[in-house]
Design a protein around this motif. Structure first.
Motif, short mmCIF file in Angstrom:
data_model
loop_
_atom_site.label_atom_id
_atom_site.label_comp_id
_atom_site.label_asym_id
_atom_site.label_seq_id
_atom_site.Cartn_x
_atom_site.Cartn_y
_atom_site.Cartn_z
N PRO A 23 0.82 -1.22 0.00
CA PRO A 23 0.00 0.00 0.00
C PRO A 23 0.85 1.26 0.00
O PRO A 23 2.01 1.26 0.43
CB PRO A 23 -0.81 -0.12 1.30
N ALA A 25 2.17 4.95 1.10
CA ALA A 25 2.51 5.45 2.44
C ALA A 25 1.31 6.18 3.04
O ALA A 25 0.57 6.87 2.34
CB ALA A 25 3.71 6.38 2.36
N THR A 26 1.12 6.02 4.33
CA THR A 26 0.02 6.69 5.03
C THR A 26 0.22 8.21 4.96
O THR A 26 1.30 8.71 5.27
CB THR A 26 -0.03 6.26 6.50
N PRO A 27 -0.80 8.95 4.52
CA PRO A 27 -0.66 10.41 4.41
C PRO A 27 -0.39 11.05 5.77
O PRO A 27 -0.77 10.53 6.82
CB PRO A 27 -2.02 10.85 3.85
N ASP A 28 0.26 12.19 5.74
CA ASP A 28 0.48 12.96 6.96
C ASP A 28 -0.86 13.51 7.46
O ASP A 28 -1.75 13.86 6.66
CB ASP A 28 1.44 14.12 6.71
N GLU A 116 -14.63 3.35 0.38
CA GLU A 116 -14.03 3.32 1.71
C GLU A 116 -15.11 3.65 2.74
O GLU A 116 -15.87 4.60 2.57
CB GLU A 116 -12.89 4.34 1.82
N TYR A 127 -10.65 13.34 6.88
CA TYR A 127 -10.30 12.07 6.23
C TYR A 127 -9.41 12.39 5.05
O TYR A 127 -9.84 13.03 4.09
CB TYR A 127 -11.56 11.32 5.78
N ARG A 129 -6.74 10.99 2.09
CA ARG A 129 -6.48 9.73 1.38
C ARG A 129 -5.43 9.89 0.28
O ARG A 129 -5.39 10.91 -0.42
CB ARG A 129 -7.78 9.20 0.77
N SER A 207 -4.05 4.45 0.72
CA SER A 207 -4.04 4.44 2.18
C SER A 207 -4.71 5.73 2.66
O SER A 207 -4.92 6.66 1.88
CB SER A 207 -2.61 4.33 2.73
N SER A 208 -5.01 5.79 3.94
CA SER A 208 -5.72 6.96 4.45
C SER A 208 -5.41 7.18 5.92
O SER A 208 -4.90 6.29 6.62
CB SER A 208 -7.23 6.80 4.25
N VAL A 209 -5.74 8.37 6.38
CA VAL A 209 -5.61 8.71 7.78
C VAL A 209 -6.84 9.54 8.16
O VAL A 209 -7.35 10.33 7.37
CB VAL A 209 -4.30 9.50 8.05
N HIS A 210 -7.38 9.28 9.37
CA HIS A 210 -8.60 9.94 9.83
C HIS A 210 -8.31 10.54 11.21
O HIS A 210 -7.95 9.79 12.13
CB HIS A 210 -9.74 8.93 9.88
#
Length: 216
Positions: A23, A25-28, A116, A127, A129, A207-210
């Motif tokens: 996947p 890289a996870t976003p900042d 998602e 959120y 992504r 990938s995502s970050v919440h």
């Protein structure tokens, strides 16, 4: 010929149609610069949506029920996904509190829409992504691989039938023909495996970050 087609399909399944990469890289956890309207209406939560890859059209996906008239005595329905444009990220969406399905495009595959499941809480959140990516492989190699697997499977089956018969009957001609046909079939199957593998596309999941949103 049916047996050779089955072999070709089996080879395709074993090799796989797509090479999957790790996947993205996870976003900042960085909130985008957006204009925040008045507080959301009662019963709705605020979700700030951002896409690392640039301005992106985001869809909201719901399940749509369609009547199935196959059995009139017992009403039945078919469920299918229905997508409608929600906003163009980065954006602010006021949605009912709870889970929502968001649809994002796949880079390199215009027809794909990746869903998602995102939770919308009473408190504002972001959120963010990174989109999935797909890169198709060379079609020539894929076609060559499928054809080689089909004809190789047919040849291998023929050789596998002729060779034991020739050995059992001590028939040198049939034994030789069976051995050559079986060997050629095996070589073509190997070529088919290579072609299917070389012609397969490459897919990298997004990938995502919440995280909580404290405002601009």
């Amino acid at each position: 010929m049916k047996s050779s087609v089955v072999i070709a399909l089996a080879v395709s399944c074993l090799v796989g149609c797509v090479h999957q990469l790790p996947p993205a890289a996870t976003p900042d956890a960085v909130a985008p610069a957006v204009q925040v309207p008045q507080p959301p209406p009662e019963g709705r939560g605020r979700l700030v949506i951002d896409v690392v890859d640039g301005p992106t059209q985001v869809h909201r996906v719901t399940m749509q029920a369609t009547p199935d008239d196959a059995d009139k005595d017992f009403p039945r329905y078919r469920l299918s996904e229905a997508a409608e444009v929600l906003c163009s990220a980065p954006c602010v969406a006021d949605l009912p509190v709870g889970n929502v399905l968001l649809g994002f495009p796949v880079l390199g595959d215009p027809a794909a829409l990746e869903t998602e499941l995102v939770h919308v809480g009473a408190e504002p959140s972001v959120y963010r992504r990174a989109l999935s990516r797909y890169e198709p492989g060379p079609q020539g190699a894929l076609v060559l691989g499928i054809l080689a697997a089909v004809f190789g499977g047919s040849s291998a089956i023929t050789g596998a039938v002729l060779l034991p018969i020739g050995l059992a009957k001590d028939n040198d001609g049939m034994t030789l023909a069976g051995g050559i046909t079986l060997g050629a079939g095996a070589a073509l199957i190997a070529l088919g495996v290579w072609g299917i593998s070389a012609g397969s596309g490459t897919y990298q999941p997004g990938s995502s970050v919440h995280f909580s949103f404290d405002g601009p």
